[in-house]
Design a protein around this motif. Structure first.
Motif, PDB file in Angstrom:
ATOM      1  N   ASN A 162       0.844  -1.189   0.000  1.00 49.78           N
ATOM      2  CA  ASN A 162       0.000   0.000   0.000  1.00 49.78           C
ATOM      3  C   ASN A 162       0.887   1.249   0.000  1.00 49.78           C
ATOM      4  OD1 ASN A 162      -1.608   2.276   1.122  1.00 49.78           O
ATOM      5  ND2 ASN A 162      -3.208   0.736   1.324  1.00 49.78           N
ATOM      6  N   PHE A 163       0.772   2.059  -1.029  1.00 57.39           N
ATOM      7  CA  PHE A 163       1.630   3.231  -1.173  1.00 57.39           C
ATOM      8  C   PHE A 163       1.511   4.165   0.020  1.00 57.39           C
ATOM      9  CE2 PHE A 163       1.867   7.737  -2.482  1.00 57.39           C
ATOM     10  CZ  PHE A 163       3.223   7.811  -2.779  1.00 57.39           C
ATOM     11  N   TRP A 164       0.295   4.403   0.491  1.00 56.97           N
ATOM     12  CA  TRP A 164       0.092   5.362   1.579  1.00 56.97           C
ATOM     13  C   TRP A 164       0.719   4.867   2.868  1.00 56.97           C
ATOM     14  CZ3 TRP A 164      -1.081   9.349  -1.029  1.00 56.97           C
ATOM     15  CH2 TRP A 164      -1.917   9.253  -2.144  1.00 56.97           C
ATOM     16  N   VAL A 165       0.666   3.578   3.109  1.00 53.50           N
ATOM     17  CA  VAL A 165       1.301   3.010   4.300  1.00 53.50           C
ATOM     18  C   VAL A 165       2.817   3.131   4.203  1.00 53.50           C
ATOM     19  CG1 VAL A 165       1.667   0.889   5.623  1.00 53.50           C
ATOM     20  CG2 VAL A 165      -0.612   1.442   4.767  1.00 53.50           C
ATOM     21  N   ASP A 166       3.362   2.783   3.053  1.00 56.71           N
ATOM     22  CA  ASP A 166       4.811   2.848   2.886  1.00 56.71           C
ATOM     23  C   ASP A 166       5.313   4.285   3.008  1.00 56.71           C
ATOM     24  OD1 ASP A 166       4.866   0.119   2.473  1.00 56.71           O
ATOM     25  OD2 ASP A 166       4.779   0.277   0.294  1.00 56.71           O
TER      26      ASP A 166
END
Length: 587
Positions: A162-166
């Motif tokens: 997940n881009f937002w988590v990373d």
């Protein structure tokens, strides 16, 4: 080289390597843990489902949209800074072409600066624009790297994370804490951090200088001016300096970057800032090894990076300590017993000397950093060729935070493909078969930066608009243009600086080079990650090439050097090599 020179280099390398494992292990744990506490509440507040993984196409779209918003924000801040607060010097709005170039530069983690910070940017623009993008552009590179690592560690999966988590974890748990510690330490060393307006101070003696003005016919001339006062530029610099180094950004708060005493006042601040440049890129190698389940893989890549780095340090430092033979014929003493004062000291700060200046130049161009504590344009031809060639290698010898390692992994994919051709087997890397799709994407990643560099340089030296900004004719002027596009096309940001680049032509050309070089590499990397994640893991067999051995490390180094040599040696022959021969001929 003197014993003192060797000792300075050895201390730097030793401390860097000692920090790789603890920081690398910490970052691996950050990326593997599940969201909890404050982080989980933050996702809910933003309407993000942290448990929902993304396909590589979704990941790429999120990345591009987020970076585009950041680019637009920095552009708007510059264009409207004259009416926004925190502008104690009442600096005017920045021109459209310069605003575009700078916005692209900071969004892409390049941090190329065609402007003088203290004379162009307000405190608000520096903080809300440059400093924030220093965090977010760095975290973007780290996110893409983690997605690629998941491509190797997952099997039969359609998602890569997940881009937002990373992004959140890279910023919240890694970049912010390290930057806070470094910023406070730098303040203790004398780096400025204040909202006060610029201060006028009295000089101990009268100073004369040449000031520009227009004559009666409107032509530019100079006049001699005397003054007993000096205006000291201030600002919230320490907070930006910390993340500019840790995030391999490089954009200075002041025009002369880390050569400025308010950004880098002491030998200790110089060591810490220089250490910060390579700290996270080096530690990410160990993070890679932990996350793929074999730390030997990370050590092998780190060894390849370190061997090339140290070898080039031992080219740059002696080249600068040898001085300029043309000056020796004029009777100039460049061989003082104190090596801090001997050799080629032009463009260098006496408080740092030759070794720390050349070591910084190699480190900042090995990483995609671009900050400087000396002027690369004043290096000897061979001394200046080292940082230029390091950039041209694709900035994979450590490279940018995240981007350097995923670039090196792409070279590792190419290396195993070459080895597979030699033994007649389907190449494998970390248990995943390397097939036509991965090689096509790898080819795009390797070819885009040289296209930007060589194509942009060729256009600039052919067009009148490009030649108008070249004030040093001949080989050195060509080197300045080649360096500028090498820096932009590989997202470095440093410069030879003798080129007048803050003009519409170069602002546009270099801005486009930065955009293409950043995102036309990120997207293929994510495509490789998606392709690998969907594959099953192939068990190790008798024909599998071990990729953690000294032999593979050597193969990886040769692959990187051959691509750099075959691509850029002809251009280097027209610039630094010719200039070196001219310098020797004048001796």
């Amino acid at each position: 080289m003197t014993t003192q020179s060797l000792l300075q280099i050895a201390i730097y390398v030793t401390v860097l390597l000692a920090l790789v494992k603890p920081l690398g292990a910490y970052m691996a744990r950050i990326y593997r843990d599940r969201p909890a506490g404050l982080e989980d509440r933050l996702y809910r507040l933003c309407g993000i489902d942290a448990q929902q993984d993304m396909r590589w196409t979704q990941y790429a779209i999120a990345l591009l949209v987020f970076n585009l918003l950041g680019l637009l924000a920095v552009y708007a801040l510059q264009r409207w800074q004259d009416v926004l607060p925190l502008n104690p010097q009442a600096l005017p709005a920045v021109s459209p072409d310069s605003s575009f170039n700078t916005a692209v530069s900071f969004a892409t983690n390049t941090n190329w600066q065609g402007y003088g910070g203290e004379t162009t940017m307000s405190y608000l623009t520096q903080m809300l624009g440059m400093t924030v993008q220093n965090f977010l552009s760095a975290a973007s590179g780290m996110a893409v790297l983690v997605a690629l690592i998941r491509g190797f560690s997952r099997r039969n999966s359609e998602s890569i994370g997940n881009f937002w988590v990373d992004m959140t974890r890279s910023t919240l748990y890694i970049l912010l804490p390290l930057s806070l510690v470094l910023a406070l330490t730098l303040v203790g060393q004398g780096v400025v951090q204040t909202f006060k307006p610029y201060q006028t101070v009295s000089l101990t003696e009268t100073v004369s200088y040449q000031a520009p003005k227009l004559d009666a016919d409107g032509k530019p001339v100079t006049e001699t001016v005397q003054t007993q006062q000096q205006i000291l530029a201030l600002g919230p610099a320490a907070s930006q300096v910390a993340i500019k180094q840790l995030g391999t950004n490089g954009g200075g708060f002041f025009n002369v970057n880390s050569a400025h005493p308010f950004e880098n006042p002491t030998p200790l601040s110089n060591f810490l800032e220089m250490l910060a440049i390579l700290l996270i890129p080096a530690a990410l190698c160990y993070t890679f090894g932990v996350m793929v389940g074999d730390t030997r893989q990370g050590w092998a890549i780190l060894a390849a990076m370190m061997l090339v780095f140290v070898a080039l340090v031992f080219v740059a430092v002696p080249a600068e300590q040898a001085g300029n033979p043309a000056l020796a014929t004029l009777g100039a003493d460049q061989t003082a017993s104190n090596q801090q004062a001997g050799g080629n000291m032009e463009g260098k700060e006496t408080r740092f000397g030759i070794v720390n200046s050349a070591l910084w130049a190699v480190a900042t161009t090995a990483a995609s950093n671009g900050s400087v504590n000396s002027m690369h344009d004043s290096f000897t031809p061979i001394g200046g060729m080292v940082p230029m060639w390091l950039i041209q290698l694709g900035e994979v010898i450590f490279g940018g935070i995240g981007s350097g390692l995923y670039g090196m992994i792409v070279f590792a994919i190419v290396a195993v493909f070459i080895a597979g051709l030699m033994i007649g087997r389907t190449p494998e890397y970390l248990g995943k078969k390397i097939e036509a799709f991965e090689m096509k994407m790898a080819a795009v990643i390797i070819l885009i930066p040289p296209l930007m560099v060589l194509g942009g340089t060729a256009i600039s030296v052919m067009l009148d608009a490009g030649k108008a900004s070249i004030f040093n004719p001949g080989a050195h002027g060509f080197s300045e243009v080649l360096y500028a596009f090498s820096s932009a096309g590989n997202n470095n940001g440093s410069a030879f600086a003798g080129l007048s680049a803050n003009v519409p032509f170069y602002n546009l050309m270099l801005g486009l080079a930065m955009l293409f070089a950043r995102y036309w590499l990120m997207i293929p990397v994510l495509a490789i990650a998606g392709s690998l994640a969907a594959k099953k893991t192939v068990p190790v067999g008798p024909g599998t090439l071990p990729t953690h051995t000294p032999l593979f490390t050597l193969l990886l180094i040769i692959t990187v050097l051959m691509v750099g040599a075959l691509t850029f040696v002809p251009a280097l022959a027209l610039g630094p090599v010719v200039e070196q021969l001219q310098m020797i001929g004048h001796a």
